[in-house]
Design an enzyme around this catalytic site. Structure first.
Site, PDB file in Angstrom:
ATOM      1  N   SER A  10       3.094 111.941   5.087  1.00  0.00           N
ATOM      2  CA  SER A  10       2.996 110.506   4.817  1.00  0.00           C
ATOM      3  C   SER A  10       3.964 110.134   3.708  1.00  0.00           C
ATOM      4  CB  SER A  10       1.573 110.135   4.402  1.00  0.00           C
ATOM      5  OG  SER A  10       1.599 108.809   3.889  1.00  0.00           O
ATOM      6  N   HIS A  35       5.076 109.858   8.946  1.00  0.00           N
ATOM      7  CA  HIS A  35       3.927 108.939   8.979  1.00  0.00           C
ATOM      8  C   HIS A  35       4.197 107.821   7.961  1.00  0.00           C
ATOM      9  CE1 HIS A  35      -0.324 107.874   9.680  1.00  0.00           C
ATOM     10  NE2 HIS A  35      -0.373 107.595   8.384  1.00  0.00           N
ATOM     11  N   ASP A  37       2.868 104.293   6.289  1.00  0.00           N
ATOM     12  CA  ASP A  37       1.669 103.489   6.035  1.00  0.00           C
ATOM     13  C   ASP A  37       2.032 102.080   5.592  1.00  0.00           C
ATOM     14  OD1 ASP A  37      -0.570 105.397   6.378  1.00  0.00           O
ATOM     15  OD2 ASP A  37       0.497 106.507   4.819  1.00  0.00           O
ATOM     16  N   MET A  39       0.645  98.520   4.540  1.00  0.00           N
ATOM     17  CA  MET A  39      -0.602  97.891   4.054  1.00  0.00           C
ATOM     18  C   MET A  39      -0.314  96.473   3.588  1.00  0.00           C
ATOM     19  SD  MET A  39      -1.971 100.951   1.621  1.00  0.00           S
ATOM     20  CE  MET A  39      -1.963 102.657   2.171  1.00  0.00           C
ATOM     21  N   HIS A  68       1.523 103.471  10.892  1.00  0.00           N
ATOM     22  CA  HIS A  68       0.090 103.196  10.751  1.00  0.00           C
ATOM     23  C   HIS A  68      -0.069 101.827  10.092  1.00  0.00           C
ATOM     24  CE1 HIS A  68      -3.884 104.606   8.560  1.00  0.00           C
ATOM     25  NE2 HIS A  68      -4.105 103.646   9.429  1.00  0.00           N
ATOM     26  N   MET A  70      -2.072  99.059   8.503  1.00  0.00           N
ATOM     27  CA  MET A  70      -3.340  98.686   7.872  1.00  0.00           C
ATOM     28  C   MET A  70      -3.218  97.216   7.495  1.00  0.00           C
ATOM     29  SD  MET A  70      -3.812 102.184   5.741  1.00  0.00           S
ATOM     30  CE  MET A  70      -2.127 102.636   6.122  1.00  0.00           C
ATOM     31  N   MET A 139      -9.670 108.233  10.304  1.00  0.00           N
ATOM     32  CA  MET A 139      -9.481 108.154   8.849  1.00  0.00           C
ATOM     33  C   MET A 139     -10.497 109.071   8.167  1.00  0.00           C
ATOM     34  SD  MET A 139      -6.897 106.234   8.435  1.00  0.00           S
ATOM     35  CE  MET A 139      -6.920 106.488   6.669  1.00  0.00           C
ATOM     36  N   ASP A 177      -6.145 111.585   9.116  1.00  0.00           N
ATOM     37  CA  ASP A 177      -5.371 110.946   8.055  1.00  0.00           C
ATOM     38  C   ASP A 177      -6.214 110.783   6.791  1.00  0.00           C
ATOM     39  OD1 ASP A 177      -3.490 109.593   6.614  1.00  0.00           O
ATOM     40  OD2 ASP A 177      -3.512 107.779   7.857  1.00  0.00           O
TER      41      ASP A 177
HETATM   42  C1  DX5 Z   1      -4.278 106.125   3.483  1.00  0.00           C
HETATM   43  C2  DX5 Z   1      -3.085 106.396   4.355  1.00  0.00           C
HETATM   44  C3  DX5 Z   1      -2.729 107.828   4.406  1.00  0.00           C
HETATM   45  C4  DX5 Z   1      -2.313 108.403   3.093  1.00  0.00           C
HETATM   46  C5  DX5 Z   1      -2.686 109.862   3.119  1.00  0.00           C
HETATM   47  O1  DX5 Z   1      -4.660 104.807   3.632  1.00  0.00           O
HETATM   48  O2  DX5 Z   1      -3.333 105.971   5.670  1.00  0.00           O
HETATM   49  O3  DX5 Z   1      -1.714 108.058   5.387  1.00  0.00           O
HETATM   50  O4  DX5 Z   1      -0.946 108.271   2.825  1.00  0.00           O
HETATM   51  O5  DX5 Z   1      -2.465 110.374   1.873  1.00  0.00           O
HETATM   52  P1  DX5 Z   1      -3.150 111.718   1.366  1.00  0.00           P
HETATM   53  O6  DX5 Z   1      -2.677 112.810   2.287  1.00  0.00           O
HETATM   54  O7  DX5 Z   1      -2.612 111.861  -0.015  1.00  0.00           O
HETATM   55  O8  DX5 Z   1      -4.618 111.525   1.439  1.00  0.00           O
HETATM   56 ZN    ZN Z   2      -1.893 106.633   7.264  1.00  0.00          ZN
END
Ligand code: DX5
Ligand code: ZN
Length: 221
Positions: A10, A35, A37, A39, A68, A70, A139, A177
């Site tokens: 990620s 990956h 993220d 948000m 991903h 969010m 998750m 994840d």
């Molecule tokens: C959290 C994200 C994850 C995050 C995982 O909301 O969706 O992808 O980056 O990070 P770690 O591996 O540090 O938990």
């Molecule tokens: Zn993620």
């Protein structure tokens, strides 16, 4: 022979001031996917990065982009992320009023369609739609932040999802994840996981390249 288990670092945990360096690291490592993220500060209580950063990563990444989302109402941006080069686009079940339609739009835009489930969302919410999903992202932390601890109840969800997939003869991949490390990776794969996302475990390591290599070897032995 079982299929290869995939590692998806990620980039949320990468060094944003040296992003190209960390992209190169992933390119040259045993990692399988990037990956990413995204948000929006509404669906989750944090804002990460958006289109310009995804575009910059896409320019240098030599492996598939697993995006991903969010964000609320993700349908608004499906075509945008396709144009940016996303290969897998994952939306949250909790953010879609018409999940079936969202998945169809993702596929129509030539991407693999993913659905993410928050820790409280049951696997049974996917019973009637599993055959339409290319990837389910379970998750294993509350979405919004990297570096949180793994929720142990995840194993049971993985087993339940694996049996739903088998029952329907579906080709859905199971992605985990949040809080993934060498401590839970083997057990997750044993429960039925196919793709492991790892952020802080990889990028906080002294040697991220060998951390990725070891994690991949551990789950593919
Ligand atoms: C959290 C994200 C994850 C995050 C995982 O909301 O969706 O992808 O980056 O990070 P770690 O591996 O540090 O938990
Ligand atoms: Zn993620």
């Amino acid at each position: 022979m079982s299929t290869q288990k995939l590692i998806a670092p990620s980039m949320l945990a990468a060094d944003f001031a040296n992003l190209q360096q960390d992209i190169t690291l992933v390119n040259e490592s045993e990692a399988n996917w990037f990956h990413l993220d995204v948000m929006d500060g509404v669906f989750v209580p944090n804002i990460s990065f958006g289109m310009p950063v995804v575009k910059a990563i896409a320019k240098h990444a030599k492996k598939p982009l697993d995006v991903h989302l969010m964000i609320v109402d993700p349908d608004r941006y499906i075509q945008t992320f396709a144009d940016l080069g996303a290969d897998v686009l994952t939306v949250h079940a909790e953010a879609c009023n018409h999940l079936h339609r969202s998945l169809q739009s993702i596929k129509d835009a030539d991407m693999k369609a993913g659905v993410a489930l928050n820790p409280h969302t049951p696997i049974s919410s996917l019973t009637h739609i599993i055959s339409d999903i290319d990837l389910v992202c379970i998750m294993s932390v509350n979405p919004g932040f990297g570096g949180q601890s793994f929720i142990e109840a995840t194993y049971e969800k993985v087993r339940e999802l694996r049996s739903l997939i088998e029952k329907n003869n579906a080709n859905t991949l199971i992605e985990i994840d949040g809080g993934v490390t060498n401590k839970n990776a083997s057990q997750l794969v044993k429960a039925g996981a196919d793709v492991l996302v790892a952020g802080s475990y990889v990028f906080s390591a002294t040697d991220p390249t060998s951390t990725i290599e070891n994690l991949s070897a551990q789950v593919n032995e």
